[in-house]
Design a protein around this motif. Structure first.
Motif, PDB file in Angstrom:
ATOM      1  N   UNK A 168       0.822  -1.205   0.000  1.00 20.55           N
ATOM      2  CA  UNK A 168       0.000   0.000   0.000  1.00 20.55           C
ATOM      3  C   UNK A 168       0.855   1.253   0.000  1.00 20.55           C
ATOM      4  N   UNK A 169       1.998   1.226   0.635  1.00 16.65           N
ATOM      5  CA  UNK A 169       2.890   2.377   0.686  1.00 16.65           C
ATOM      6  C   UNK A 169       3.890   2.407  -0.474  1.00 16.65           C
ATOM      7  N   UNK A 170       3.679   1.555  -1.440  1.00 16.11           N
ATOM      8  CA  UNK A 170       4.493   1.493  -2.663  1.00 16.11           C
ATOM      9  C   UNK A 170       5.946   1.046  -2.382  1.00 16.11           C
ATOM     10  N   UNK A 171       6.173   0.364  -1.257  1.00 11.57           N
ATOM     11  CA  UNK A 171       7.501  -0.170  -0.991  1.00 11.57           C
ATOM     12  C   UNK A 171       7.734  -1.505  -1.701  1.00 11.57           C
ATOM     13  N   UNK A 172       6.682  -2.148  -2.100  1.00  9.98           N
ATOM     14  CA  UNK A 172       6.784  -3.404  -2.841  1.00  9.98           C
ATOM     15  C   UNK A 172       5.795  -3.368  -3.991  1.00  9.98           C
ATOM     16  N   UNK A 173       6.138  -4.023  -5.088  1.00 10.78           N
ATOM     17  CA  UNK A 173       5.239  -4.050  -6.253  1.00 10.78           C
ATOM     18  C   UNK A 173       4.030  -4.922  -5.976  1.00 10.78           C
ATOM     19  N   UNK A 174       4.211  -6.019  -5.279  1.00  9.04           N
ATOM     20  CA  UNK A 174       3.107  -6.906  -4.878  1.00  9.04           C
ATOM     21  C   UNK A 174       3.644  -7.868  -3.833  1.00  9.04           C
ATOM     22  N   UNK A 175       2.710  -8.594  -3.210  1.00  5.64           N
ATOM     23  CA  UNK A 175       3.086  -9.621  -2.241  1.00  5.64           C
ATOM     24  C   UNK A 175       2.155 -10.815  -2.412  1.00  5.64           C
ATOM     25  N   UNK A 176       2.732 -12.008  -2.210  1.00  4.74           N
ATOM     26  CA  UNK A 176       1.955 -13.251  -2.270  1.00  4.74           C
ATOM     27  C   UNK A 176       2.371 -14.096  -1.087  1.00  4.74           C
ATOM     28  N   UNK A 177       1.400 -14.528  -0.297  1.00  2.00           N
ATOM     29  CA  UNK A 177       1.695 -15.392   0.837  1.00  2.00           C
ATOM     30  C   UNK A 177       0.437 -16.121   1.258  1.00  2.00           C
ATOM     31  N   UNK A 178       0.608 -17.080   2.209  1.00  3.18           N
ATOM     32  CA  UNK A 178      -0.501 -17.884   2.713  1.00  3.18           C
ATOM     33  C   UNK A 178      -0.757 -17.478   4.152  1.00  3.18           C
ATOM     34  N   UNK A 179      -2.036 -17.217   4.468  1.00  2.00           N
ATOM     35  CA  UNK A 179      -2.418 -16.879   5.836  1.00  2.00           C
ATOM     36  C   UNK A 179      -3.617 -17.727   6.212  1.00  2.00           C
ATOM     37  N   UNK A 180      -3.874 -17.851   7.505  1.00  5.73           N
ATOM     38  CA  UNK A 180      -5.006 -18.603   8.002  1.00  5.73           C
ATOM     39  C   UNK A 180      -6.089 -17.676   8.503  1.00  5.73           C
ATOM     40  N   UNK A 181      -7.329 -18.110   8.301  1.00 10.52           N
ATOM     41  CA  UNK A 181      -8.474 -17.325   8.779  1.00 10.52           C
ATOM     42  C   UNK A 181      -9.618 -18.287   9.035  1.00 10.52           C
ATOM     43  N   UNK A 182     -10.075 -18.335  10.300  1.00  6.23           N
ATOM     44  CA  UNK A 182     -11.196 -19.193  10.627  1.00  6.23           C
ATOM     45  C   UNK A 182     -10.913 -20.665  10.388  1.00  6.23           C
ATOM     46  N   UNK A 183      -9.677 -21.084  10.608  1.00  4.45           N
ATOM     47  CA  UNK A 183      -9.337 -22.485  10.397  1.00  4.45           C
ATOM     48  C   UNK A 183      -9.128 -22.864   8.942  1.00  4.45           C
ATOM     49  N   UNK A 184      -9.114 -21.891   8.042  1.00  7.65           N
ATOM     50  CA  UNK A 184      -8.923 -22.151   6.619  1.00  7.65           C
ATOM     51  C   UNK A 184      -7.705 -21.396   6.137  1.00  7.65           C
ATOM     52  N   UNK A 185      -6.925 -22.044   5.305  1.00  8.67           N
ATOM     53  CA  UNK A 185      -5.763 -21.390   4.719  1.00  8.67           C
ATOM     54  C   UNK A 185      -6.168 -20.678   3.437  1.00  8.67           C
ATOM     55  N   UNK A 186      -5.649 -19.455   3.297  1.00  7.39           N
ATOM     56  CA  UNK A 186      -5.938 -18.642   2.116  1.00  7.39           C
ATOM     57  C   UNK A 186      -4.615 -18.266   1.468  1.00  7.39           C
ATOM     58  N   UNK A 187      -4.678 -18.214   0.135  1.00  6.87           N
ATOM     59  CA  UNK A 187      -3.555 -17.665  -0.611  1.00  6.87           C
ATOM     60  C   UNK A 187      -3.890 -16.214  -0.886  1.00  6.87           C
ATOM     61  N   UNK A 188      -3.044 -15.292  -0.391  1.00  5.02           N
ATOM     62  CA  UNK A 188      -3.356 -13.861  -0.388  1.00  5.02           C
ATOM     63  C   UNK A 188      -2.388 -13.150  -1.323  1.00  5.02           C
TER      64      UNK A 188
END
Length: 475
Positions: A109-129
Protein backbone atom coordinates in the motif's frame (compact mmCIF):
# COMPACT_ATOMS: atom_id res chain seq x y z
CA UNK A 1 8.90 -65.63 7.05
CA UNK A 2 12.35 -66.57 8.29
CA UNK A 3 12.14 -69.85 6.37
CA UNK A 4 11.28 -67.95 3.21
CA UNK A 5 14.23 -65.59 3.66
CA UNK A 6 16.60 -68.54 4.03
CA UNK A 7 15.94 -69.46 0.40
CA UNK A 8 17.67 -67.64 -2.44
CA UNK A 9 14.36 -67.14 -4.26
CA UNK A 10 12.85 -65.52 -1.17
CA UNK A 11 15.78 -63.14 -0.78
CA UNK A 12 15.67 -62.21 -4.47
CA UNK A 13 11.93 -61.57 -4.20
CA UNK A 14 12.38 -59.45 -1.07
CA UNK A 15 15.20 -57.40 -2.59
CA UNK A 16 13.20 -56.90 -5.80
CA UNK A 17 10.14 -55.79 -3.83
CA UNK A 18 12.18 -53.38 -1.70
CA UNK A 19 13.91 -51.92 -4.77
CA UNK A 20 10.63 -51.43 -6.64
CA UNK A 21 8.96 -50.05 -3.50
CA UNK A 22 11.70 -47.47 -3.04
CA UNK A 23 11.55 -46.54 -6.72
CA UNK A 24 7.76 -46.16 -6.58
CA UNK A 25 8.02 -44.10 -3.38
CA UNK A 26 10.58 -41.73 -4.90
CA UNK A 27 8.55 -41.37 -8.11
CA UNK A 28 5.30 -40.80 -6.21
CA UNK A 29 6.92 -38.25 -3.89
CA UNK A 30 8.45 -36.44 -6.84
CA UNK A 31 5.18 -36.43 -8.75
CA UNK A 32 3.24 -35.22 -5.69
CA UNK A 33 5.68 -32.37 -5.03
CA UNK A 34 5.71 -31.42 -8.71
CA UNK A 35 1.89 -31.30 -8.91
CA UNK A 36 1.69 -29.33 -5.68
CA UNK A 37 4.25 -26.77 -6.83
CA UNK A 38 2.60 -26.50 -10.23
CA UNK A 39 -0.85 -25.98 -8.72
CA UNK A 40 0.53 -23.38 -6.31
CA UNK A 41 2.27 -21.54 -9.15
CA UNK A 42 -0.87 -21.63 -11.30
CA UNK A 43 -2.99 -20.30 -8.44
CA UNK A 44 -0.50 -17.52 -7.68
CA UNK A 45 -0.35 -16.41 -11.30
CA UNK A 46 -4.15 -16.48 -11.57
CA UNK A 47 -4.68 -14.44 -8.39
CA UNK A 48 -1.99 -11.94 -9.32
CA UNK A 49 -3.50 -11.47 -12.78
CA UNK A 50 -7.00 -10.96 -11.37
CA UNK A 51 -5.82 -8.48 -8.77
CA UNK A 52 -3.80 -6.44 -11.28
CA UNK A 53 -6.71 -6.28 -13.72
CA UNK A 54 -9.07 -5.16 -10.93
CA UNK A 55 -6.56 -2.56 -9.70
CA UNK A 56 -6.44 -0.95 -13.15
CA UNK A 57 -10.26 -0.55 -13.29
CA UNK A 58 -11.34 3.16 -13.07
CA UNK A 59 -14.44 2.36 -11.02
CA UNK A 60 -12.43 0.73 -8.25
CA UNK A 61 -12.04 3.99 -6.32
CA UNK A 62 -15.79 4.47 -6.19
CA UNK A 63 -16.56 0.85 -5.45
CA UNK A 64 -14.03 0.69 -2.67
CA UNK A 65 -15.97 3.33 -0.70
CA UNK A 66 -19.15 1.29 -0.95
CA UNK A 67 -17.24 -1.99 -0.47
CA UNK A 68 -19.36 -3.61 -3.10
CA UNK A 69 -17.22 -5.29 -5.75
CA UNK A 70 -19.01 -7.55 -8.24
CA UNK A 71 -17.41 -10.96 -8.80
CA UNK A 72 -17.15 -10.42 -12.57
CA UNK A 73 -14.64 -7.61 -11.94
CA UNK A 74 -12.19 -10.12 -10.38
CA UNK A 75 -12.99 -12.90 -12.79
CA UNK A 76 -14.70 -15.34 -10.35
CA UNK A 77 -16.89 -15.50 -7.30
CA UNK A 78 -14.62 -17.85 -5.25
CA UNK A 79 -12.41 -15.17 -3.80
CA UNK A 80 -12.42 -12.63 -0.97
CA UNK A 81 -11.22 -9.04 -1.19
CA UNK A 82 -10.05 -6.35 1.21
CA UNK A 83 -8.73 -2.80 1.02
CA UNK A 84 -5.75 -1.43 2.87
CA UNK A 85 -5.87 2.36 3.54
CA UNK A 86 -3.08 4.82 4.27
CA UNK A 87 -4.05 5.10 7.95
CA UNK A 88 -3.65 1.34 8.38
CA UNK A 89 -7.33 0.65 8.23
CA UNK A 90 -8.43 -2.59 6.59
CA UNK A 91 -11.91 -2.99 5.19
CA UNK A 92 -13.47 -6.06 3.62
CA UNK A 93 -16.90 -6.19 1.88
CA UNK A 94 -17.82 -9.74 3.02
CA UNK A 95 -18.73 -11.21 6.39
CA UNK A 96 -16.34 -14.20 6.26
CA UNK A 97 -13.54 -14.94 8.71
CA UNK A 98 -11.28 -12.04 9.35
CA UNK A 99 -8.19 -11.86 7.17
CA UNK A 100 -5.16 -10.88 9.24
CA UNK A 101 -3.46 -8.31 7.05
CA UNK A 102 0.17 -7.86 7.93
CA UNK A 103 3.34 -6.01 7.07
CA UNK A 104 3.69 -7.25 3.46
CA UNK A 105 0.31 -5.82 2.48
CA UNK A 106 1.04 -2.42 4.15
CA UNK A 107 4.38 -2.27 2.32
CA UNK A 108 2.48 -2.74 -0.98
CA UNK A 109 0.00 0.00 0.00
CA UNK A 110 2.89 2.38 0.69
CA UNK A 111 4.49 1.49 -2.66
CA UNK A 112 7.50 -0.17 -0.99
CA UNK A 113 6.78 -3.40 -2.84
CA UNK A 114 5.24 -4.05 -6.25
CA UNK A 115 3.11 -6.91 -4.88
CA UNK A 116 3.09 -9.62 -2.24
CA UNK A 117 1.95 -13.25 -2.27
CA UNK A 118 1.69 -15.39 0.84
CA UNK A 119 -0.50 -17.88 2.71
CA UNK A 120 -2.42 -16.88 5.84
CA UNK A 121 -5.01 -18.60 8.00
CA UNK A 122 -8.47 -17.32 8.78
CA UNK A 123 -11.20 -19.19 10.63
CA UNK A 124 -9.34 -22.48 10.40
CA UNK A 125 -8.92 -22.15 6.62
CA UNK A 126 -5.76 -21.39 4.72
CA UNK A 127 -5.94 -18.64 2.12
CA UNK A 128 -3.55 -17.66 -0.61
CA UNK A 129 -3.36 -13.86 -0.39
CA UNK A 130 -2.21 -11.48 -3.15
CA UNK A 131 -1.90 -7.72 -2.63
CA UNK A 132 -1.32 -5.12 -5.38
CA UNK A 133 -1.31 -1.29 -5.29
CA UNK A 134 -4.26 0.67 -6.72
CA UNK A 135 -4.38 4.07 -8.43
CA UNK A 136 -5.19 5.92 -5.18
CA UNK A 137 -1.92 6.51 -3.31
CA UNK A 138 -1.52 4.66 -0.01
CA UNK A 139 -4.11 2.02 -0.86
CA UNK A 140 -3.77 -1.62 -1.84
CA UNK A 141 -6.16 -4.26 -3.06
CA UNK A 142 -5.97 -7.60 -1.29
CA UNK A 143 -7.37 -10.70 -3.03
CA UNK A 144 -7.55 -14.01 -1.15
CA UNK A 145 -8.63 -17.46 -2.31
CA UNK A 146 -9.17 -20.53 -0.14
CA UNK A 147 -6.69 -23.40 -0.53
CA UNK A 148 -9.22 -26.05 0.48
CA UNK A 149 -10.04 -27.09 -3.13
CA UNK A 150 -6.34 -27.47 -3.84
CA UNK A 151 -5.83 -29.52 -0.68
CA UNK A 152 -8.70 -31.79 -1.62
CA UNK A 153 -7.20 -32.37 -5.06
CA UNK A 154 -3.80 -33.12 -3.55
CA UNK A 155 -5.37 -35.46 -0.97
CA UNK A 156 -7.16 -37.40 -3.70
CA UNK A 157 -3.96 -37.47 -5.72
CA UNK A 158 -2.03 -38.81 -2.71
CA UNK A 159 -4.58 -41.58 -2.14
CA UNK A 160 -4.47 -42.56 -5.81
CA UNK A 161 -0.68 -42.62 -5.79
CA UNK A 162 -0.61 -44.67 -2.61
CA UNK A 163 -3.03 -47.24 -4.01
CA UNK A 164 -1.20 -47.52 -7.29
CA UNK A 165 2.11 -47.67 -5.44
CA UNK A 166 0.91 -50.54 -3.26
CA UNK A 167 -0.39 -52.33 -6.34
CA UNK A 168 2.93 -51.74 -8.05
CA UNK A 169 4.88 -53.13 -5.09
CA UNK A 170 2.61 -56.17 -4.94
CA UNK A 171 3.00 -56.71 -8.68
CA UNK A 172 6.77 -56.31 -8.35
CA UNK A 173 6.85 -58.87 -5.55
CA UNK A 174 4.86 -61.35 -7.63
CA UNK A 175 7.04 -60.70 -10.67
CA UNK A 176 10.19 -61.03 -8.56
CA UNK A 177 9.01 -64.33 -7.15
CA UNK A 178 8.20 -65.64 -10.62
CA UNK A 179 11.51 -64.46 -12.03
CA UNK A 180 13.43 -65.88 -9.06
CA UNK A 181 11.75 -69.28 -9.32
CA UNK A 182 12.18 -69.49 -13.09
CA UNK A 183 15.70 -68.06 -13.02
CA UNK A 184 16.80 -70.39 -10.22
CA UNK A 185 15.27 -73.50 -11.75
CA UNK A 186 18.66 -74.57 -13.23
CA UNK A 187 20.26 -74.03 -9.81
CA UNK A 188 17.61 -76.23 -8.16
CA UNK A 189 18.12 -78.89 -10.81
CA UNK A 190 21.88 -78.73 -10.28
CA UNK A 191 21.37 -78.97 -6.51
CA UNK A 192 19.16 -82.04 -6.98
CA UNK A 193 21.78 -83.70 -9.19
CA UNK A 194 24.58 -82.96 -6.71
CA UNK A 195 22.49 -84.29 -3.80
CA UNK A 196 21.80 -87.46 -5.81
CA UNK A 197 25.53 -87.86 -6.43
CA UNK A 198 26.27 -87.43 -2.73
CA UNK A 199 23.56 -89.97 -1.85
CA UNK A 200 24.33 -92.62 -4.48
CA UNK A 201 28.09 -91.96 -4.99
CA UNK A 202 27.45 -92.21 -8.72
CA UNK A 203 30.06 -89.93 -10.27
CA UNK A 204 28.40 -89.70 -13.67
CA UNK A 205 28.88 -86.16 -15.07
CA UNK A 206 25.96 -83.75 -14.79
CA UNK A 207 24.15 -82.65 -17.92
CA UNK A 208 25.17 -79.12 -18.93
CA UNK A 209 22.59 -76.88 -20.60
CA UNK A 210 23.29 -73.47 -22.12
CA UNK A 211 26.37 -71.35 -21.68
CA UNK A 212 25.46 -69.06 -18.77
CA UNK A 213 26.89 -68.90 -15.26
CA UNK A 214 24.88 -71.92 -14.11
CA UNK A 215 26.22 -73.91 -17.05
CA UNK A 216 29.76 -72.90 -16.09
CA UNK A 217 29.03 -74.02 -12.52
CA UNK A 218 27.78 -77.39 -13.82
CA UNK A 219 30.88 -77.73 -15.99
CA UNK A 220 33.05 -76.99 -12.94
CA UNK A 221 31.17 -79.67 -11.00
CA UNK A 222 31.81 -82.10 -13.85
CA UNK A 223 35.52 -81.34 -13.72
CA UNK A 224 35.46 -81.94 -9.98
CA UNK A 225 33.56 -85.22 -10.50
CA UNK A 226 36.09 -86.30 -13.11
CA UNK A 227 38.96 -85.59 -10.73
CA UNK A 228 37.12 -87.35 -7.90
CA UNK A 229 36.40 -90.39 -10.07
CA UNK A 230 40.03 -90.53 -11.16
CA UNK A 231 41.17 -90.28 -7.53
CA UNK A 232 38.79 -93.04 -6.50
CA UNK A 233 39.97 -95.24 -9.37
CA UNK A 234 43.57 -94.63 -8.37
CA UNK A 235 42.79 -95.58 -4.79
CA UNK A 236 41.04 -98.76 -5.88
CA UNK A 237 43.91 -99.61 -8.21
CA UNK A 238 46.40 -98.90 -5.43
CA UNK A 239 44.56 -101.23 -3.05
CA UNK A 240 44.27 -103.94 -5.70
CA UNK A 241 47.92 -103.64 -6.73
CA UNK A 242 49.08 -103.50 -3.13
CA UNK A 243 47.09 -106.64 -2.32
CA UNK A 244 48.60 -108.39 -5.32
CA UNK A 245 52.14 -107.33 -4.43
CA UNK A 246 51.75 -108.25 -0.76
CA UNK A 247 50.32 -111.67 -1.51
CA UNK A 248 53.55 -113.14 -2.90
CA UNK A 249 55.96 -112.24 -0.06
CA UNK A 250 53.35 -113.08 2.56
CA UNK A 251 52.72 -116.48 1.00
CA UNK A 252 56.43 -117.19 0.77
CA UNK A 253 56.99 -115.96 4.32
CA UNK A 254 54.18 -118.13 5.65
CA UNK A 255 55.55 -121.17 3.80
CA UNK A 256 59.04 -120.69 5.20
CA UNK A 257 57.72 -120.21 8.74
CA UNK A 258 55.62 -123.36 8.43
CA UNK A 259 58.69 -125.30 7.24
CA UNK A 260 60.70 -124.01 10.20
CA UNK A 261 57.88 -124.86 12.60
CA UNK A 262 57.54 -128.33 11.12
CA UNK A 263 61.31 -128.86 11.35
CA UNK A 264 61.33 -127.86 15.03
CA UNK A 265 58.45 -130.24 15.70
CA UNK A 266 60.20 -133.11 13.97
CA UNK A 267 63.39 -132.38 15.89
CA UNK A 268 61.52 -133.09 19.13
CA UNK A 269 60.18 -136.40 17.76
CA UNK A 270 62.48 -139.39 18.32
CA UNK A 271 63.60 -141.04 15.09
CA UNK A 272 62.39 -138.20 12.84
CA UNK A 273 64.77 -136.68 10.29
CA UNK A 274 66.07 -133.27 11.41
CA UNK A 275 66.36 -130.29 9.07
CA UNK A 276 69.97 -129.80 7.94
CA UNK A 277 71.66 -126.74 9.36
CA UNK A 278 72.40 -125.34 5.89
CA UNK A 279 68.73 -125.59 4.86
CA UNK A 280 67.63 -124.00 8.15
CA UNK A 281 70.03 -121.10 7.65
CA UNK A 282 68.80 -120.68 4.08
CA UNK A 283 65.19 -120.57 5.27
CA UNK A 284 66.03 -117.96 7.90
CA UNK A 285 67.80 -115.83 5.27
CA UNK A 286 64.72 -116.03 3.07
CA UNK A 287 62.50 -114.98 5.98
CA UNK A 288 64.72 -111.98 6.72
CA UNK A 289 64.77 -110.98 3.04
CA UNK A 290 61.00 -111.28 2.78
CA UNK A 291 60.48 -109.22 5.93
CA UNK A 292 62.81 -106.54 4.56
CA UNK A 293 60.92 -106.58 1.25
CA UNK A 294 57.61 -106.25 3.08
CA UNK A 295 58.95 -103.34 5.15
CA UNK A 296 60.15 -101.54 2.02
CA UNK A 297 56.90 -102.21 0.19
CA UNK A 298 54.76 -100.96 3.08
CA UNK A 299 56.88 -97.80 3.38
CA UNK A 300 56.53 -97.15 -0.34
CA UNK A 301 52.77 -97.67 -0.14
CA UNK A 302 52.48 -95.24 2.76
CA UNK A 303 54.50 -92.68 0.79
CA UNK A 304 52.43 -92.96 -2.38
CA UNK A 305 48.99 -93.26 -0.77
CA UNK A 306 49.30 -89.94 1.04
CA UNK A 307 47.29 -87.24 -0.77
CA UNK A 308 48.76 -84.43 1.34
CA UNK A 309 52.37 -84.98 2.43
CA UNK A 310 53.23 -84.50 6.05
CA UNK A 311 55.02 -81.30 6.97
CA UNK A 312 58.81 -81.62 7.02
CA UNK A 313 61.74 -79.37 7.64
CA UNK A 314 62.22 -77.42 4.43
CA UNK A 315 65.64 -75.82 4.12
CA UNK A 316 68.38 -75.19 1.59
CA UNK A 317 69.94 -78.50 0.55
CA UNK A 318 73.13 -79.14 -1.41
CA UNK A 319 72.08 -81.71 -3.99
CA UNK A 320 75.71 -82.84 -4.42
CA UNK A 321 75.81 -83.97 -0.77
CA UNK A 322 72.52 -85.81 -1.24
CA UNK A 323 73.97 -87.66 -4.26
CA UNK A 324 77.13 -88.59 -2.31
CA UNK A 325 75.10 -90.02 0.58
CA UNK A 326 72.91 -92.02 -1.79
CA UNK A 327 75.98 -93.36 -3.62
CA UNK A 328 77.45 -94.57 -0.33
CA UNK A 329 74.33 -96.59 0.40
CA UNK A 330 74.00 -98.07 -3.09
CA UNK A 331 77.71 -98.99 -3.33
CA UNK A 332 77.28 -101.21 -0.25
CA UNK A 333 74.34 -102.99 -1.85
CA UNK A 334 76.03 -103.39 -5.26
CA UNK A 335 79.73 -104.02 -4.59
CA UNK A 336 80.32 -105.54 -8.04
CA UNK A 337 79.47 -102.37 -9.98
CA UNK A 338 81.58 -99.39 -10.93
CA UNK A 339 80.10 -95.93 -10.24
CA UNK A 340 81.51 -93.20 -12.45
CA UNK A 341 80.47 -89.96 -10.72
CA UNK A 342 80.91 -86.29 -11.42
CA UNK A 343 78.82 -83.92 -9.32
CA UNK A 344 78.77 -80.16 -8.96
CA UNK A 345 77.31 -78.24 -6.02
CA UNK A 346 73.72 -77.24 -6.60
CA UNK A 347 71.55 -75.75 -3.85
CA UNK A 348 67.82 -76.44 -3.79
CA UNK A 349 65.15 -75.71 -1.19
CA UNK A 350 63.29 -78.77 -0.01
CA UNK A 351 63.23 -81.89 2.14
CA UNK A 352 66.64 -83.53 2.20
CA UNK A 353 65.27 -86.94 3.27
CA UNK A 354 62.82 -87.06 0.37
CA UNK A 355 65.47 -85.95 -2.10
CA UNK A 356 67.90 -88.59 -0.84
CA UNK A 357 65.26 -91.27 -1.22
CA UNK A 358 64.51 -90.22 -4.79
CA UNK A 359 68.20 -90.21 -5.75
CA UNK A 360 68.70 -93.59 -4.03
CA UNK A 361 65.81 -95.07 -6.00
CA UNK A 362 67.36 -93.84 -9.26
CA UNK A 363 70.71 -95.41 -8.36
CA UNK A 364 69.09 -98.66 -7.15
CA UNK A 365 67.20 -98.93 -10.42
CA UNK A 366 70.42 -98.48 -12.41
CA UNK A 367 72.25 -101.01 -10.21
CA UNK A 368 69.48 -103.56 -10.58
CA UNK A 369 69.58 -103.45 -14.39
CA UNK A 370 73.35 -103.18 -14.83
CA UNK A 371 75.23 -106.39 -15.65
CA UNK A 372 77.91 -107.72 -13.21
CA UNK A 373 80.98 -105.53 -13.45
CA UNK A 374 79.02 -102.88 -15.32
CA UNK A 375 79.33 -99.14 -14.90
CA UNK A 376 76.72 -96.73 -13.60
CA UNK A 377 77.41 -93.16 -14.74
CA UNK A 378 76.21 -90.36 -12.47
CA UNK A 379 76.40 -86.69 -13.48
CA UNK A 380 75.08 -83.62 -11.64
CA UNK A 381 75.47 -80.45 -13.69
CA UNK A 382 73.42 -77.24 -13.22
CA UNK A 383 70.77 -79.01 -11.16
CA UNK A 384 70.29 -81.84 -13.68
CA UNK A 385 71.06 -85.30 -12.28
CA UNK A 386 71.68 -87.91 -15.00
CA UNK A 387 71.97 -91.62 -14.17
CA UNK A 388 73.02 -94.00 -16.99
CA UNK A 389 73.27 -97.78 -16.79
CA UNK A 390 74.52 -100.47 -19.18
CA UNK A 391 71.45 -102.67 -18.95
CA UNK A 392 68.99 -103.64 -21.69
CA UNK A 393 67.36 -100.20 -21.61
CA UNK A 394 63.67 -99.31 -21.69
CA UNK A 395 61.64 -99.88 -24.82
CA UNK A 396 60.18 -96.79 -26.45
CA UNK A 397 56.59 -97.97 -25.91
CA UNK A 398 57.26 -98.57 -22.20
CA UNK A 399 58.80 -95.20 -21.37
CA UNK A 400 55.44 -93.59 -20.71
CA UNK A 401 54.68 -96.16 -17.98
CA UNK A 402 57.92 -96.51 -16.04
CA UNK A 403 56.79 -93.94 -13.47
CA UNK A 404 53.36 -95.55 -12.91
CA UNK A 405 52.67 -97.33 -9.66
CA UNK A 406 53.38 -101.08 -9.69
CA UNK A 407 54.18 -101.04 -13.39
CA UNK A 408 56.80 -103.52 -14.54
CA UNK A 409 58.14 -104.45 -17.93
CA UNK A 410 57.66 -108.05 -19.05
CA UNK A 411 61.34 -108.85 -18.61
CA UNK A 412 61.31 -107.59 -14.99
CA UNK A 413 58.48 -109.74 -13.67
CA UNK A 414 60.81 -112.21 -11.98
CA UNK A 415 63.16 -109.60 -10.52
CA UNK A 416 62.92 -108.25 -6.95
CA UNK A 417 61.17 -104.99 -6.32
CA UNK A 418 57.66 -103.61 -6.00
CA UNK A 419 57.47 -101.30 -9.00
CA UNK A 420 57.13 -98.25 -6.74
CA UNK A 421 60.65 -96.82 -6.72
CA UNK A 422 60.39 -94.67 -9.83
CA UNK A 423 56.86 -93.59 -8.83
CA UNK A 424 58.33 -92.14 -5.66
CA UNK A 425 60.99 -90.36 -7.72
CA UNK A 426 58.33 -88.66 -9.82
CA UNK A 427 56.31 -87.74 -6.73
CA UNK A 428 59.33 -86.13 -5.06
CA UNK A 429 60.21 -84.29 -8.28
CA UNK A 430 56.68 -82.92 -8.58
CA UNK A 431 56.65 -81.73 -4.98
CA UNK A 432 59.92 -79.89 -5.54
CA UNK A 433 58.69 -78.23 -8.76
CA UNK A 434 60.98 -80.44 -10.83
CA UNK A 435 60.57 -83.28 -13.30
CA UNK A 436 62.04 -86.67 -14.15
CA UNK A 437 62.50 -88.03 -17.69
CA UNK A 438 63.62 -91.28 -19.25
CA UNK A 439 65.77 -91.79 -22.36
CA UNK A 440 68.44 -94.07 -23.77
CA UNK A 441 71.99 -93.93 -22.45
CA UNK A 442 75.03 -93.84 -24.76
CA UNK A 443 75.82 -97.44 -23.70
CA UNK A 444 72.39 -98.63 -24.81
CA UNK A 445 70.91 -98.83 -21.33
CA UNK A 446 68.44 -96.57 -19.58
CA UNK A 447 69.03 -92.90 -18.84
CA UNK A 448 66.99 -91.28 -16.06
CA UNK A 449 67.22 -87.50 -15.72
CA UNK A 450 66.06 -85.66 -12.57
CA UNK A 451 65.81 -81.87 -12.93
CA UNK A 452 65.35 -79.66 -9.86
CA UNK A 453 65.20 -75.83 -9.87
CA UNK A 454 67.62 -73.88 -7.74
CA UNK A 455 66.36 -72.09 -4.65
CA UNK A 456 67.85 -69.14 -2.77
CA UNK A 457 66.92 -68.66 0.91
CA UNK A 458 65.63 -65.26 1.97
CA UNK A 459 65.32 -63.66 5.44
CA UNK A 460 61.59 -64.37 5.43
CA UNK A 461 62.12 -68.07 4.75
CA UNK A 462 63.26 -70.36 1.95
CA UNK A 463 62.07 -69.62 -1.53
CA UNK A 464 62.84 -70.92 -4.95
CA UNK A 465 60.13 -73.31 -6.10
CA UNK A 466 56.90 -71.72 -7.30
CA UNK A 467 53.97 -71.17 -4.87
CA UNK A 468 52.32 -74.44 -5.92
CA UNK A 469 55.24 -76.46 -4.56
CA UNK A 470 54.39 -78.70 -1.60
CA UNK A 471 57.21 -80.15 0.51
CA UNK A 472 57.13 -83.89 0.94
CA UNK A 473 59.12 -86.75 2.29
CA UNK A 474 59.03 -89.99 4.20
CA UNK A 475 56.81 -90.38 7.27
Amino acid sequence: MSRLLRSLAGRVTLLTTIAVGLAVAFVAAGAFVTVRVQMQSTLDNSLLDRAQQAARTSALSQLSTRLEIPSWMLGAGDIRVAFVYPDGKVMTPDQGPRLYIGEPEFEVAQRERRFSIRTIGAGGTDYRVVSVPVATPGQALVVAQSLEPQKQVLARLGVVMLLFGLLGVAAAGAAGWAVARNGLRPVRRLTTDVEAIARTEDLTPIRVEGDDEVARLAAAFNEMLTALAASRDRQRQLVADAGHELRTPLTSLRTNIELLTQADTQADTPGAAALPEGARAELLDDVRAQIEELTTLIGDLMELSRDEPAAHLVAPVDLAEVVDQALSRVRRRAPGLVFDTEVEPHEVVGDSAALERAVTNLLDNAAKWSPPGGTVTVRLVDGVLTVDDEGPGIAEEDRGHVFDRFWRADESRGMPGSGLGLSIVRQVADRHAGRVDVAESPAGGARLVLTLPAGVPTPGGPTGPPPTWIPGGRP
